[in-house]
Write an enzyme that holds these catalytic residues in place. Structure first.
Site, PDB file in Angstrom:
ATOM      1  N   ASP A   1       0.850  -1.200   0.000  1.00  0.00           N
ATOM      2  CA  ASP A   1       0.000   0.000   0.000  1.00  0.00           C
ATOM      3  C   ASP A   1       0.879   1.240   0.000  1.00  0.00           C
ATOM      4  O   ASP A   1       1.543   1.541   0.995  1.00  0.00           O
ATOM      5  CB  ASP A   1      -0.892   0.003   1.259  1.00  0.00           C
ATOM      6  CG  ASP A   1      -2.094  -0.900   1.102  1.00  0.00           C
ATOM      7  OD1 ASP A   1      -2.799  -0.778   0.090  1.00  0.00           O
ATOM      8  OD2 ASP A   1      -2.314  -1.741   1.997  1.00  0.00           O
TER       9      ASP A   1
ATOM     10  N   ASP B   1     -10.386  -4.976  -1.354  1.00  0.00           N
ATOM     11  CA  ASP B   1      -9.417  -4.473  -0.369  1.00  0.00           C
ATOM     12  C   ASP B   1     -10.102  -3.633   0.709  1.00  0.00           C
ATOM     13  O   ASP B   1     -10.702  -2.609   0.403  1.00  0.00           O
ATOM     14  CB  ASP B   1      -8.391  -3.616  -1.149  1.00  0.00           C
ATOM     15  CG  ASP B   1      -7.272  -3.061  -0.272  1.00  0.00           C
ATOM     16  OD1 ASP B   1      -7.231  -3.381   0.927  1.00  0.00           O
ATOM     17  OD2 ASP B   1      -6.437  -2.309  -0.817  1.00  0.00           O
TER      18      ASP B   1
HETATM   19  C1  DX5 Z   1      -6.278   0.877   2.774  1.00  0.00           C
HETATM   20  C2  DX5 Z   1      -5.405  -0.130   2.109  1.00  0.00           C
HETATM   21  C3  DX5 Z   1      -5.677  -1.534   2.486  1.00  0.00           C
HETATM   22  C4  DX5 Z   1      -5.596  -1.814   3.952  1.00  0.00           C
HETATM   23  C5  DX5 Z   1      -6.159  -3.167   4.218  1.00  0.00           C
HETATM   24  O1  DX5 Z   1      -6.013   2.114   2.216  1.00  0.00           O
HETATM   25  O2  DX5 Z   1      -5.504  -0.051   0.713  1.00  0.00           O
HETATM   26  O3  DX5 Z   1      -4.861  -2.409   1.746  1.00  0.00           O
HETATM   27  O4  DX5 Z   1      -4.306  -1.683   4.437  1.00  0.00           O
HETATM   28  O5  DX5 Z   1      -6.144  -3.327   5.569  1.00  0.00           O
HETATM   29  P1  DX5 Z   1      -7.346  -3.919   6.402  1.00  0.00           P
HETATM   30  O6  DX5 Z   1      -7.524  -5.327   5.960  1.00  0.00           O
HETATM   31  O7  DX5 Z   1      -6.854  -3.764   7.798  1.00  0.00           O
HETATM   32  O8  DX5 Z   1      -8.573  -3.083   6.113  1.00  0.00           O
HETATM   33 ZN    ZN Z   2      -4.511  -1.583  -0.575  1.00  0.00          ZN
END
Ligand code: DX5
Ligand code: ZN
Length: 218
Positions: free
Chosen positions: A45, A191
């Site tokens: 990310d 996601d």
């Molecule tokens: C949010 C990101 C995600 C996030 C996912 O901006 O794109 O990839 O880190 O994390 P969780 O599963 O904790 O929502």
């Molecule tokens: Zn992401």
């Protein structure tokens, strides 16, 4: 069924742990854990503090992570001007580079830039962007057959640990039905807010890959 039992059944090759949610003091242990679970693709990310109200990590940390040399990776660029950073992610270990539709500029050039490098190209939409809007844009821009991955955000991008937005579920089904009806090949990745309970329904709706941050590493 107990959550513990369910998590044993999941095909971990469909789970893309988001390294953003790992404890950076223990990065190697986190990667070892993902390997042990059967993960194949790790999600990076990348945030710039402009497109999203947060900053994650940059190319130096990614380079170190890529040197682990076991996984393939996908780079989710939550950044306003991806053209500056796409070259930094052109690495044999990077399978997909995904940009956001909502940046609304130079998308055709950016997708072409990614594909020139032989990396697969992804496009992501935030929860409030409709699938129809994305598809209309892809059709008008002649990109429908060039996109390798559609990343459907199920939380507002920027932070790990948020709750899955249930209203996004029909969008996943639409993306799947549209793909089948039109004989397209894009991968559907989802996601945000995914856990070992809701993952089954998301897969049933047609998702191919699930990004999991907080609930994978906690
Ligand atoms: C949010 C990101 C995600 C996030 C996912 O901006 O794109 O990839 O880190 O994390 P969780 O599963 O904790 O929502
Ligand atoms: Zn992401």
């Amino acid at each position: 069924m107990l959550e513990k039992e369910k998590s044993k059944e999941i095909d971990f090759s469909k789970i893309c742990p988001s390294i953003f949610a790992a404890n950076f003091l223990n990065l190697k242990e986190s990667l070892n854990y993902a390997k042990y679970k059967g993960v194949k693709l790790i999600h990076l990310d990348i945030m710039d503090g402009h497109f999203v109200p947060n900053i994650s990590f940059g190319p130096k940390i990614c380079e170190d992570i890529l040197s682990y040399n076991y996984f393939n990776f996908d780079a989710h660029l939550m950044i306003e001007n991806p053209e500056k950073f796409i070259p930094k992610f052109m690495n044999p270990s990077i399978s997909y580079i995904t940009i956001h539709y909502e940046i609304k500029k130079n998308i055709v050039e950016l997708i072409n830039q990614i594909k020139l490098s032989k990396v697969k190209a992804g496009i992501s939409i935030k929860p409030k962007t409709s699938f129809e809007e994305l598809i209309n844009f892809l059709k008008e821009s002649d990109l429908l057959h060039k996109i390798d991955l559609i990343l459907i955000m199920s939380v507002e991008p920027g932070f790990s640990g948020q709750k899955f937005i249930d209203e996004v579920m029909p969008k996943i089904k639409k993306a799947y039905d549209f793909k089948i009806k039109n004989n397209l090949n894009y991968i559907i990745q989802v996601d945000g807010g995914i856990n070992f309970n809701n993952c089954y329904q998301i897969l049933d709706n047609g998702a191919d890959l699930l990004v999991m941050g907080a609930n994978f590493f906690k």
